[in-house]
Scaffold this motif. Structure first.
Motif, PDB file in Angstrom:
ATOM      1  N   GLU A  27       0.830  -1.212   0.000  1.00 34.13           N
ATOM      2  CA  GLU A  27       0.000   0.000   0.000  1.00 34.13           C
ATOM      3  C   GLU A  27       0.862   1.259   0.000  1.00 34.13           C
ATOM      4  N   LEU A  31       1.933   1.842  -3.466  1.00 36.48           N
ATOM      5  CA  LEU A  31       0.828   2.378  -4.257  1.00 36.48           C
ATOM      6  C   LEU A  31       0.647   3.878  -4.003  1.00 36.48           C
ATOM      7  N   LYS A  70       1.045   6.970  -6.736  1.00 34.11           N
ATOM      8  CA  LYS A  70       0.074   8.046  -6.982  1.00 34.11           C
ATOM      9  C   LYS A  70       0.753   9.403  -6.921  1.00 34.11           C
ATOM     10  N   HIS A 129      -3.149  -1.929 -10.364  1.00 31.13           N
ATOM     11  CA  HIS A 129      -2.351  -2.349  -9.209  1.00 31.13           C
ATOM     12  C   HIS A 129      -3.222  -2.530  -7.969  1.00 31.13           C
ATOM     13  N   TYR A 130      -4.214  -1.676  -7.816  1.00 29.12           N
ATOM     14  CA  TYR A 130      -5.118  -1.826  -6.670  1.00 29.12           C
ATOM     15  C   TYR A 130      -5.951  -3.107  -6.797  1.00 29.12           C
ATOM     16  N   PHE A 137      -3.684  -5.705  -5.583  1.00 27.94           N
ATOM     17  CA  PHE A 137      -3.596  -5.564  -4.123  1.00 27.94           C
ATOM     18  C   PHE A 137      -4.826  -6.164  -3.446  1.00 27.94           C
ATOM     19  N   ASP A 138      -6.019  -5.834  -3.947  1.00 29.26           N
ATOM     20  CA  ASP A 138      -7.258  -6.343  -3.343  1.00 29.26           C
ATOM     21  C   ASP A 138      -7.334  -7.864  -3.440  1.00 29.26           C
TER      22      ASP A 138
END
Length: 230
Positions: free
Chosen positions: A115, A118, A122, A185-186, A189-190
């Motif tokens: 995280e 990530l 951003k 990417h999220y 991640f999830d």
């Protein structure tokens, strides 16, 4: 072509530093395809002897970035579409396997590290820092390999992805903006956070397919940068 003189560190092998600097400049399109690199001029630029430059050129050739032409110089190659597609295929096979294992092994500390990467991505996107974004992208994928308990998987990918990196830079600049990549990417991640190997593999596979879908428009916009082998 005049380029700045890089600062080399005493703590690292010279040939590796020369290689990394030249690889970065080729990937970032600072050094374009078709340029002849002189061993002597490159040695003068870095302030080193010709031996580490020769070793760096050999490693660049092994990565598919240059072609060594005896008595003529070292030619920066155009981007091989075949090499990009082969690299993507191999990378997808490796990363799908590591994503599955990572989903089974991931810890809260691992998720916190991902995280953080990530969030840094951003910020790099907001600052329009393409190379920092790509470096963080690599760190994100490398971390997944570490979570899977197989750091050698990323080492293997590093050795085959030079041509892919050149396309990644061009797509990031022209075709595939960072915002869409961050969303993907999220999703990865999830999937890892859910501990579901099938979802993790599917998310990685979809993410890496993007390169196959974007190479055509990038090729069309930069025809002098690509070569199509029969």
């Amino acid at each position: 072509m005049s380029l700045p003189r890089p600062v080399l560190l005493n703590s690292q092998p010279v040939n590796q530093q020369v290689y990394r600097h030249l690889r970065k400049e080729i990937v970032e399109c600072v050094i374009p395809p078709g340029l002849l690199l002189s061993e002597k001029e490159t040695a003068n630029r870095f302030g080193v002897s010709r031996q580490p430059v020769r070793e760096a050129f050999i490693k660049l050739a092994e990565s598919g970035l240059v072609e060594i032409r005896p008595q003529r110089g070292t030619l920066v190659r155009r981007i091989s579409v075949r090499q990009v597609n082969d690299g993507r295929f191999i990378r997808s096979a490796i990363e799908c396997a590591t994503a599955r294992r990572a989903a089974e092994n991931v810890t809260p500390e691992d998720l916190a590290a991902l995280e953080l990467l990530l969030n840094q991505q951003k910020l790099a996107a907001q600052n329009q820092n393409a190379m920092e974004f790509l470096a963080l992208d690599d760190q994100f994928h490398q971390k997944i390999a570490e979570i899977a308990g197989c750091p050698m998987a990323w080492e293997t990918i590093e050795n085959i992805k030079a041509a892919m990196d050149r396309v990644r830079f061009l797509t990031l600049r022209e075709v595939s903006p960072p915002a869409g990549l961050i969303i993907q990417h999220y999703r990865i991640f999830d999937a890892l956070a859910s501990g579901n190997p099938d979802e993790a593999e599917a998310a990685i596979r979809s993410h890496l397919l993007l390169l196959r879908n974007t190479i055509v428009p990038v090729d069309q916009q930069n025809p002098d940068w690509f070569e199509h082998e029969e």
